[in-house]
Write a protein that holds these residues in place. Sequence first.
Motif, mmCIF file in Angstrom:
data_model
loop_
_atom_site.group_PDB
_atom_site.id
_atom_site.type_symbol
_atom_site.label_atom_id
_atom_site.label_comp_id
_atom_site.label_asym_id
_atom_site.label_seq_id
_atom_site.Cartn_x
_atom_site.Cartn_y
_atom_site.Cartn_z
ATOM 1 N N LEU A 1 -1.500 8.262 4.243
ATOM 2 C CA LEU A 1 -1.738 7.178 3.285
ATOM 3 C C LEU A 1 -0.637 6.129 3.285
ATOM 4 O O LEU A 1 -0.886 4.935 3.255
ATOM 5 C CB LEU A 1 -1.873 7.743 1.868
ATOM 6 C CG LEU A 1 -3.270 8.026 1.326
ATOM 7 C CD1 LEU A 1 -3.176 8.358 -0.152
ATOM 8 C CD2 LEU A 1 -4.232 6.875 1.540
ATOM 9 N N HIS B 1 -10.074 7.563 7.748
ATOM 10 C CA HIS B 1 -8.608 7.489 7.823
ATOM 11 C C HIS B 1 -8.101 8.523 8.828
ATOM 12 O O HIS B 1 -7.304 8.231 9.710
ATOM 13 C CB HIS B 1 -7.986 7.795 6.454
ATOM 14 C CG HIS B 1 -7.757 6.586 5.613
ATOM 15 N ND1 HIS B 1 -6.657 5.777 5.760
ATOM 16 C CD2 HIS B 1 -8.465 6.044 4.608
ATOM 17 C CE1 HIS B 1 -6.706 4.787 4.876
ATOM 18 N NE2 HIS B 1 -7.796 4.930 4.159
ATOM 19 N N PHE C 1 -9.116 3.612 -7.773
ATOM 20 C CA PHE C 1 -9.218 3.406 -6.326
ATOM 21 C C PHE C 1 -10.039 2.163 -5.954
ATOM 22 O O PHE C 1 -9.560 1.287 -5.231
ATOM 23 C CB PHE C 1 -9.847 4.660 -5.699
ATOM 24 C CG PHE C 1 -10.199 4.511 -4.242
ATOM 25 C CD1 PHE C 1 -9.218 4.558 -3.262
ATOM 26 C CD2 PHE C 1 -11.523 4.329 -3.852
ATOM 27 C CE1 PHE C 1 -9.550 4.430 -1.905
ATOM 28 C CE2 PHE C 1 -11.855 4.196 -2.501
ATOM 29 C CZ PHE C 1 -10.870 4.239 -1.538
ATOM 30 N N PHE D 1 -7.284 -1.082 8.928
ATOM 31 C CA PHE D 1 -7.331 -0.605 7.542
ATOM 32 C C PHE D 1 -8.087 -1.585 6.634
ATOM 33 O O PHE D 1 -8.886 -1.194 5.801
ATOM 34 C CB PHE D 1 -5.897 -0.410 7.033
ATOM 35 C CG PHE D 1 -5.788 -0.125 5.564
ATOM 36 C CD1 PHE D 1 -5.825 1.166 5.080
ATOM 37 C CD2 PHE D 1 -5.634 -1.159 4.647
ATOM 38 C CE1 PHE D 1 -5.716 1.429 3.722
ATOM 39 C CE2 PHE D 1 -5.531 -0.913 3.291
ATOM 40 C CZ PHE D 1 -5.567 0.389 2.825
ATOM 41 N N HIS E 1 -4.687 6.008 -5.721
ATOM 42 C CA HIS E 1 -5.786 6.804 -5.168
ATOM 43 C C HIS E 1 -6.115 7.942 -6.136
ATOM 44 O O HIS E 1 -5.437 8.119 -7.122
ATOM 45 C CB HIS E 1 -5.388 7.371 -3.798
ATOM 46 C CG HIS E 1 -4.985 6.270 -2.854
ATOM 47 N ND1 HIS E 1 -3.710 5.778 -2.797
ATOM 48 C CD2 HIS E 1 -5.709 5.535 -1.990
ATOM 49 C CE1 HIS E 1 -3.661 4.794 -1.911
ATOM 50 N NE2 HIS E 1 -4.854 4.622 -1.408
ATOM 51 N N HIS F 1 -14.806 7.413 3.589
ATOM 52 C CA HIS F 1 -13.521 6.693 3.590
ATOM 53 C C HIS F 1 -12.374 7.573 4.077
ATOM 54 O O HIS F 1 -11.605 7.208 4.956
ATOM 55 C CB HIS F 1 -13.231 6.162 2.174
ATOM 56 C CG HIS F 1 -11.783 5.925 1.910
ATOM 57 N ND1 HIS F 1 -10.979 6.820 1.227
ATOM 58 C CD2 HIS F 1 -10.959 4.917 2.291
ATOM 59 C CE1 HIS F 1 -9.743 6.362 1.190
ATOM 60 N NE2 HIS F 1 -9.693 5.207 1.816
ATOM 61 N N HIS G 1 -8.181 -1.468 -4.716
ATOM 62 C CA HIS G 1 -8.317 -1.874 -3.321
ATOM 63 C C HIS G 1 -9.111 -3.175 -3.178
ATOM 64 O O HIS G 1 -8.871 -3.965 -2.280
ATOM 65 C CB HIS G 1 -8.923 -0.750 -2.474
ATOM 66 C CG HIS G 1 -7.967 0.375 -2.203
ATOM 67 N ND1 HIS G 1 -7.694 1.351 -3.123
ATOM 68 C CD2 HIS G 1 -7.177 0.647 -1.128
ATOM 69 C CE1 HIS G 1 -6.793 2.197 -2.624
ATOM 70 N NE2 HIS G 1 -6.459 1.799 -1.408
ATOM 71 N N HIS H 1 -11.446 -1.003 4.640
ATOM 72 C CA HIS H 1 -11.578 -1.090 3.181
ATOM 73 C C HIS H 1 -12.561 -2.148 2.735
ATOM 74 O O HIS H 1 -13.122 -2.067 1.636
ATOM 75 C CB HIS H 1 -10.212 -1.219 2.509
ATOM 76 C CG HIS H 1 -9.688 0.128 2.140
ATOM 77 N ND1 HIS H 1 -10.028 0.756 0.971
ATOM 78 C CD2 HIS H 1 -8.925 1.002 2.835
ATOM 79 C CE1 HIS H 1 -9.483 1.956 0.941
ATOM 80 N NE2 HIS H 1 -8.801 2.139 2.067
ATOM 81 N N HIS I 1 0.830 -1.195 0.000
ATOM 82 C CA HIS I 1 0.000 0.000 0.000
ATOM 83 C C HIS I 1 0.870 1.253 0.000
ATOM 84 O O HIS I 1 0.614 2.217 -0.714
ATOM 85 C CB HIS I 1 -0.965 0.009 1.197
ATOM 86 C CG HIS I 1 -2.001 1.072 1.088
ATOM 87 N ND1 HIS I 1 -1.910 2.270 1.750
ATOM 88 C CD2 HIS I 1 -3.137 1.134 0.355
ATOM 89 C CE1 HIS I 1 -2.964 3.010 1.433
ATOM 90 N NE2 HIS I 1 -3.724 2.344 0.587
HETATM 91 CU CU1 C2O Z 1 -5.350 3.075 -0.233
HETATM 92 CU CU2 C2O Z 1 -8.022 3.989 2.286
HETATM 93 O O1 C2O Z 1 -6.518 3.918 1.054
#
Ligand code: C2O
Length: 608
Positions: free
Chosen positions: A369, A338, A199, A378, A194, A334, A203, A382, A172
């Motif tokens: 990030l 974070h 994105f 995380f 991202h 999202h 992911h 996700h 990541h």
């Molecule tokens: Cu790659 Cu929530 O980020």
Amino acid sequence: MNGCMATACATSSPLVPAAAAKSPACPSKKSSAASFRARGVSCRATGGGDDGGLLWLPRREILTGLGGVAAGLVGYQSLASVANGAELKEQCAKGDQVNDTLVECMDRTIPCPPTRKVPVVDFTRESGVKRVRRPVHLLSREYQEKYKEAVGKMKALPASNPLSFVAQAAIHEAYCDHHYRYDPENKDAPFDVHFSWIFAPWHRMYIYFYEKALGQLIGDDTFALPFWNWDTPAGMVVPALFKDSFASPLYDRNRNPDNLDKVVHLDLKDKSVPVSFNGPHDKAYQDAIYKNLCTLHQQQIRGGRCARAFLGEKLCSEMTRDANSQGSLERMAHTALHVWVGRKRTDSCTGGVVGQDNTTYCTNDMGFLGSSGRDPLFYSHHANVDRLWHIWATKLGGEGFKDPEWLDASFVFYDDVENPRPVRIKFRDVIDTQNLGYTYDAESDKDLPWKDCQLTSLVPHAKGGAVRSRSASTKTAGAPLFPVTLKKDQVVEVPAVAVPAKKAGQQRVLVFQGIEYDPRGENKFDVAINVPKGSALEVGPQNFEFAGSFAVVPSSNAAGGKLKGGITLSIDDVLKDIKAADDSTVDVIIVPRTEGEIKINSAPTIQS
Ligand code: C2O
């Protein structure tokens, strides 16, 4: 039952959202395949054989390379090779195809991806669904133990294993901390997974292989990654399972202790004081839940009427320069989470992480990030982002991109924790989660509490409202404006933005381009329509006038300059609700929420 659902956010049963019947395509940028010339790029890690290039991107003049470099990857050579296996096709106007004759890893001071040829196998779709992802807060004791055991085993693997926890986190990091660049010479051209339509699918792929590895480690191929169900009231707090600090592999000390037991803020920079996760008897709790549900409603429904707005704009090199554009799926809840989970922003700290630009970042792990993959939360976070994409596509009528360039884009990941081998997987393989052998718990998706959230008007509206609401100064002064540098809480009014007539089957979108920001800082502004300047600070996702936000998770800045980006907001619902659907102009209101200097170079436009 929480207060929100009892009052303003009625839950309703059948999943036939207003948007559902048909989500018309947004206007899409036309690109010209004719202007392509074949070019090659690779750091030739995993890409041997007939691969013809690992990355396919436009604009040769700034795309001379995909520099696979990795200060953060020292010691993880095989990882760097994974990261380097990015293969991606995209067309942009004036694009060039880039492939492996042009690019080499330029940085000799760090482990470049290995040049040995490693055969890459193509992903094969799974034949049946055997993994059902469930909400973390509803896991049985037994399942909780399984999850801990699996992550514990992954953490115990040697870092040289590309499916070790350390290696997963580093993947990541590699893809989002400027370890890859379109042009190795040019730090200002980072390649990132991202800030664009990549994105969601990237992911999805990433956590799919993570999930499979966990199952393998505990000898259970039905093990499914539990999701942090933050879109339902009972899940709007950091799950207890992750907070147990007593030798739990799911614990991470790099989190903001002030927020851990509070109702999450899904709207970044929500000004209200965080409230304890107390339950509905508490009015402040109810308000917080209500706002969260409204944020989700904006993200998933009003703001997600078309793929450009929901998934983000196409990735293309021109966009890295100027129009990098996250969808609402990425830039709303999202991003807020974070920042919510990561440590509090401070100027200096112990235990921060050093970014690719040699700066120490203190908002780790989740709040930066590059380090977010170091927090086990995380992945469950996700999983919920992924679920909200799945819900959008399967229940809200959301239509994804159909461009072959998108569907054929692929990345290489490692599969098989015992005998890791690189697997190339295409976006078309992951559009339907069934191909990956997993789905989401149907029970959790039955009542989506944000689906019918009742919004309110901040101010009254009538036809032709734009002019009436405009402040006196703007009426007389003509357009001050662009470029404009935002200052926290100083509302900017863009008067009389032309509204094109609605075309059948198309959504109107409000597009900002050329937003310049320092990615190291906090960056957020909200956008509203036809709100008088004096009331604009009050606007939020709970209002009909709210059109969306620009917000990013802090990341490093290898070049030391600013990054550029844009946002595309679907606004037909807003126009309708403020009685401006047939008006020829509206006033666009920009509400800066953070200190960081954000410069907007050009006026927003509305496209149909
Ligand atoms: Cu790659 Cu929530 O980020």
